[in-house]
Design an enzyme around this catalytic site. Structure first.
Site, PDB file in Angstrom:
ATOM      1  N   CYS A  99     137.968  49.669  66.038  1.00 53.06           N
ATOM      2  CA  CYS A  99     139.397  49.381  66.138  1.00 53.06           C
ATOM      3  C   CYS A  99     139.674  48.069  65.410  1.00 53.06           C
ATOM      4  CB  CYS A  99     139.823  49.278  67.603  1.00 53.06           C
ATOM      5  SG  CYS A  99     139.033  47.906  68.488  1.00 53.06           S
ATOM      6  N   HIS A 143     130.465  45.178  72.264  1.00 55.04           N
ATOM      7  CA  HIS A 143     129.391  45.851  72.982  1.00 55.04           C
ATOM      8  C   HIS A 143     128.773  46.954  72.131  1.00 55.04           C
ATOM      9  CE1 HIS A 143     130.998  44.413  77.144  1.00 55.04           C
ATOM     10  NE2 HIS A 143     130.170  43.553  76.581  1.00 55.04           N
ATOM     11  N   HIS A 183     136.218  40.093  73.892  1.00 55.36           N
ATOM     12  CA  HIS A 183     136.655  40.450  75.239  1.00 55.36           C
ATOM     13  C   HIS A 183     137.495  39.357  75.895  1.00 55.36           C
ATOM     14  CE1 HIS A 183     132.697  42.361  74.419  1.00 55.36           C
ATOM     15  NE2 HIS A 183     133.384  43.433  74.740  1.00 55.36           N
ATOM     16  N   CYS A 243     140.415  39.669  71.112  1.00 57.25           N
ATOM     17  CA  CYS A 243     141.340  40.660  70.557  1.00 57.25           C
ATOM     18  C   CYS A 243     142.775  40.242  70.870  1.00 57.25           C
ATOM     19  CB  CYS A 243     141.046  42.024  71.157  1.00 57.25           C
ATOM     20  SG  CYS A 243     142.261  43.286  70.693  1.00 57.25           S
ATOM     21  N   GLU A 270     136.155  41.297  80.000  1.00 53.51           N
ATOM     22  CA  GLU A 270     137.607  41.187  79.830  1.00 53.51           C
ATOM     23  C   GLU A 270     138.297  40.847  81.149  1.00 53.51           C
ATOM     24  OE1 GLU A 270     141.455  43.942  78.714  1.00 53.51           O
ATOM     25  OE2 GLU A 270     139.515  44.488  77.810  1.00 53.51           O
ATOM     26  N   CYS A 278     145.030  49.497  75.244  1.00 55.34           N
ATOM     27  CA  CYS A 278     145.283  49.300  73.820  1.00 55.34           C
ATOM     28  C   CYS A 278     145.425  50.634  73.092  1.00 55.34           C
ATOM     29  CB  CYS A 278     144.187  48.437  73.201  1.00 55.34           C
ATOM     30  SG  CYS A 278     142.688  49.316  72.737  1.00 55.34           S
ATOM     31  N   SER A 331     129.702  49.590  77.123  1.00 60.04           N
ATOM     32  CA  SER A 331     130.987  49.646  76.440  1.00 60.04           C
ATOM     33  C   SER A 331     131.970  50.448  77.288  1.00 60.04           C
ATOM     34  CB  SER A 331     130.830  50.313  75.059  1.00 60.04           C
ATOM     35  OG  SER A 331     132.082  50.661  74.522  1.00 60.04           O
ATOM     36  N   SER A 332     132.977  49.774  77.822  1.00 59.25           N
ATOM     37  CA  SER A 332     133.934  50.433  78.711  1.00 59.25           C
ATOM     38  C   SER A 332     134.653  51.580  78.011  1.00 59.25           C
ATOM     39  CB  SER A 332     134.957  49.415  79.227  1.00 59.25           C
ATOM     40  OG  SER A 332     135.945  50.041  80.016  1.00 59.25           O
ATOM     41  N   ASN A 333     135.147  51.338  76.793  1.00 59.13           N
ATOM     42  CA  ASN A 333     135.927  52.390  76.131  1.00 59.13           C
ATOM     43  C   ASN A 333     135.058  53.598  75.791  1.00 59.13           C
ATOM     44  OD1 ASN A 333     135.375  52.407  72.979  1.00 59.13           O
ATOM     45  ND2 ASN A 333     135.337  50.267  73.619  1.00 59.13           N
TER      46      ASN A 333
END
Length: 322
Positions: free
Chosen positions: A25, A54, A87, A109, A139, A208, A236-238
């Protein structure tokens, strides 16, 4: 002994649906560029507090260029530059860096920074913040560190929201981590709004654009797939949310970091495979996974694009000027 090509078993066909958008991203792209630019300007080493993003491949590549990753400022020597990860960090971290006279560059970010500013404004308005996120995620730690202790309460699930017992129910606001499941977050917000009708939310969604887009891209191909591979790190959360989204769409999903992580036993009976990558996974790893699949299968690759992304974030002024 070398086996002649004639004796090799025929490769089975595999239809591969590649989700788009996927991978990096704008915030991740910016953070990596910040570290690379800092190395060009300052020379090595450049210290980075926490993993810049991450993803082990990305972190290892930056290590080879001269980046040194540490968990606290106490591990950063005097007179060397330090970069804060994408983060975000609590306010106390740049304050401490300034006290020590360290040159620091904040790679947070911009969409996370926006949440930080919202938190400050809500507390200044006298509201207690209900923050939707995952305990222990950098984060979340960074956002909690933007306001005085006691002004924010973490909610992770609908059950947490049902059990929430604030001191002043009429004076609440909610904010969210940027990398959450869109569907889970909507369900939690619905509980909060039902229980606390006067609660105030952000003007725009905190999750996001990249997180939302990647989850929608998985939904767009899931119905046609027998299995989904998600390229991303286990912290990695996403990326983890992409696995969850696929599973909720009714298919099995596996998280892999590299092509070598694929267990071909997963692909027994699979005619159509879905493939995506979390926001901190580079496209190079997508190609690596495709090449790994091609070792065993006759791969027919098709990219399914659900939306185009054109977001670009500027670098910090100090780096742009340099």
């Amino acid at each position: 002994m070398t086996i002649s090509p004639e004796r090799l078993p025929p490769r089975l066909p595999l239809r591969l649906l590649v989700a788009a958008p996927r991978g990096f991203c704008a915030g991740v792209d910016r953070a990596i560029t910040i570290v690379e630019r800092a190395l060009e300007i300052y020379g090595k080493p450049v210290y980075v507090r926490h993993e810049i993003v991450h993803n082990k491949y990305v972190v290892d590549a930056l290590k080879e260029k001269g980046a040194v990753f540490v968990e606290t400022l106490d591990d950063v020597p005097d007179d060397v530059p330090v970069v804060f990860s994408a983060h975000g960090v609590p306010k106390a971290v740049p304050d401490k860096a300034a006290e020590r006279g360290l040159d620091y560059i904040d790679a947070t970010c911009p969409l996370v920074s926006k949440v930080h500013r919202q938190a400050e404004r809500q507390v200044q308005s006298g509201r207690h913040i209900v923050f939707i996120g995952h305990k222990g995620h950098p984060e979340v730690i960074g956002t909690f560190g933007q306001v005085p202790e006691g002004n924010m309460t973490l909610v992770e699930t609908k059950e947490d929201a049902e059990q929430l017992s604030p001191r002043d129910p009429a004076n609440l606001a909610f904010l969210t981590q940027t990398t959450l499941s869109v569907d889970d977050t909507k369900a939690i917000i619905a509980v909060l709004e039902r229980r606390f009708p006067s609660i105030i939310g952000p003007r725009g969604e905190d999750i996001c654009y990249a997180t939302s887009n990647r989850q929608e891209a998985v939904k767009a191909i899931a119905a046609a797939c027998d299995l989904m591979l998600v390229i991303g790190a286990p912290n990695s959360s996403n990326s983890l949310r992409l696995v969850e989204v696929a599973e909720r769409e009714g298919i099995d999903a596996k998280l892999v970091q590299r092509g070598g992580d694929i267990d071909f036993a997963w692909l027994e009976g699979v005619g159509t495979l879905g493939l995506t990558a979390g926001a901190s996974a580079p496209e190079l790893l997508v190609r690596e996974v495709v090449d790994r699949l091609a070792e065993r299968f006759d791969v027919e690759e098709q990219v399914i694009e659900s939306v185009k992304e054109r977001m670009v974030f500027k670098l910090p002024r100090s780096l742009e000027a340099a």
